[in-house]
Design an enzyme around this catalytic site. Structure first.
Site, PDB file in Angstrom:
ATOM      1  N   GLY A 108      -2.442   4.163  -7.066  1.00 21.30           N
ATOM      2  CA  GLY A 108      -1.196   3.611  -6.258  1.00 21.30           C
ATOM      3  C   GLY A 108      -1.481   3.319  -5.547  1.00 21.30           C
ATOM      4  CB  SER A 121      -7.193   2.350  -7.526  1.00 20.80           C
ATOM      5  OG  SER A 121      -6.524   1.590  -7.983  1.00 20.80           O
ATOM      6  CD1 TRP A 122      -3.486   5.263  -2.663  1.00 14.41           C
ATOM      7  CD2 TRP A 122      -3.783   3.475  -1.854  1.00 14.41           C
ATOM      8  NE1 TRP A 122      -2.766   5.470  -1.529  1.00 14.41           N
ATOM      9  CE2 TRP A 122      -2.634   4.506  -0.794  1.00 14.41           C
ATOM     10  CE3 TRP A 122      -3.769   2.172  -0.657  1.00 14.41           C
ATOM     11  CZ2 TRP A 122      -2.456   4.536   0.973  1.00 14.41           C
ATOM     12  CZ3 TRP A 122      -3.492   2.110   0.914  1.00 14.41           C
ATOM     13  CH2 TRP A 122      -3.177   3.126   1.273  1.00 14.41           C
ATOM     14  CG  ASP A 153     -10.788  -3.330 -11.349  1.00 11.44           C
ATOM     15  OD1 ASP A 153      -9.858  -4.079 -11.962  1.00 11.44           O
ATOM     16  OD2 ASP A 153     -11.097  -2.106 -10.886  1.00 11.44           O
ATOM     17  CG  HIS A 161      -9.138  -0.620 -11.513  1.00 11.34           C
ATOM     18  ND1 HIS A 161      -8.894  -0.586 -10.437  1.00 11.34           N
ATOM     19  CD2 HIS A 161      -7.450   0.219 -11.507  1.00 11.34           C
ATOM     20  CE1 HIS A 161      -8.700   0.079  -9.971  1.00 11.34           C
ATOM     21  NE2 HIS A 161      -7.438   0.075  -9.952  1.00 11.34           N
TER      22      HIS A 161
END
Length: 323
Positions: free
Chosen positions: A53, A120-121, A274, A302
């Site tokens: 996120g 990711s986050w 990605d 991704h």
């Protein structure tokens, strides 16, 4: 938005579905309650999952990357998203609040140290947590590395990725007046926070759809409309963190603190293609982290659900389990 992006293709590589043996709402202060669950083996090797996120929340699929006979898996929905309350709230919601929440979860569950798993986050937060509390981390397993730098934000929200997806970029950009398109994060911020909820939801869907459409290597450019309330939570939290640069400064920037991870095992899985988090960030982390392993997956984007990425992550967790 990994939780809605093509998970069916990853299923053959995963462990069977499982239910949590513990679910609770943990009061973390500031009016926030955080949803926490544990699954797998209660006396197993502990691992905590940081979802993406910001604002993505956890999904049941995330439990399936770990052998339930070996691992004690801890999942939690970060402040303001998933089953945590109050929903979509950005009050007292910063990177440093999330790091403190993670420590409170660890202490509450009586875990001395654990593996950190995030993409990711979730990789951003995992790196920051590891740099803040290195003595609590057995190892980091990261995917689709994002460093919360201006370079990366410019790539995704300043037209870089839009060079590859001009029609989708146009859809994302055109609902903002031309005079505001020089800073789309700021333009969307006004509409996600200062508008009535139906208007917020309209812009939240556009924000979420732009990201979700680019997550998978097999994307045809449209992966379905994000549910309104989920999109609103996701877009508000993500935009809040991005407009504040992840609440990092030069002193706390990830690449400036890589020395704090020396001696901690690191496994980095990165999709070569990605579009959301290009491989340069993963490579830079690997360069500054002696002893880390970088596994570049050739035909992958991704999403956590990319088959090559899923296969590599499960393989790593199995290697750790039987080490």
């Amino acid at each position: 938005m990994d939780k809605v992006s093509g998970q069916r293709r990853a299923v053959p590589h995963l462990y069977p579905p499982s239910n949590p043996f513990d679910q609770r709402m943990l009061d973390v202060g500031d009016g926030h309650k955080v949803y926490v669950e544990q699954c797998g083996r209660p006396d197993g090797i502990p691992v905590v999952i940081f979802h993406g996120g910001p604002g993505g929340g956890c999904s049941p699929t995330m439990r399936r990357y770990f052998d339930p006979k070996v691992y004690r898996v801890v999942l939690f929905d970060q402040r303001g998203c998933g089953r945590s309350t109050p929903s979509a709230s950005v009050t007292a919601n910063t990177t440093w609040h999330l790091v403190a929440d993670t420590e409170l979860i660890r202490e509450t569950l009586g875990i001395d140290s654990w593996y950190v798993f995030g993409g990711s986050w979730g990789a951003t937060l995992g790196l920051i947590y590891g740099q803040t509390h290195p003595e609590r981390v057995k190892g980091l397993i990261l995917r689709g590395v994002f460093l919360m730098t201006q370079r990366e934000l410019d790539w995704f929200y300043g037209g870089g990725a839009g060079q590859f997806w001009p029609e989708l970029w146009n859809r994302f950009e055109r609902i903002i007046p031309p005079e505001e398109r020089g800073d789309l994060i700021e333009a969307y911020h006004k509409r996600l926070f200062d508008a009535p909820i139906p208007e917020q939801t309209k812009y939240a869907r556009a924000w979420s759809n732009w990201e979700n459409a680019l997550a998978s290597i097999e994307s045809n450019g449209f992966s379905g409309e994000a549910p309104g309330e989920y999109a609103r939570i996701f877009a508000r939290l993500e935009n809040h963190y991005f407009i504040n640069h992840g609440f990092l400064d030069e002193k706390t920037a990830i690449l400036n603190n890589m020395d704090k991870l020396q001696g901690i095992p690191g496994y980095i899985v990165q999709g070569r293609l990605d579009m959301i988090c290009p491989p340069r960030s993963a490579w830079l982390v690997h360069q500054k982290w002696q002893g880390s392993q970088l596994r570049m997956v050739p035909m992958a984007g991704h999403a956590l659900s990319e088959p090559g990425i899923t296969r590599e992550l499960v393989r790593i967790m199995d290697e750790i389990a039987h080490h």
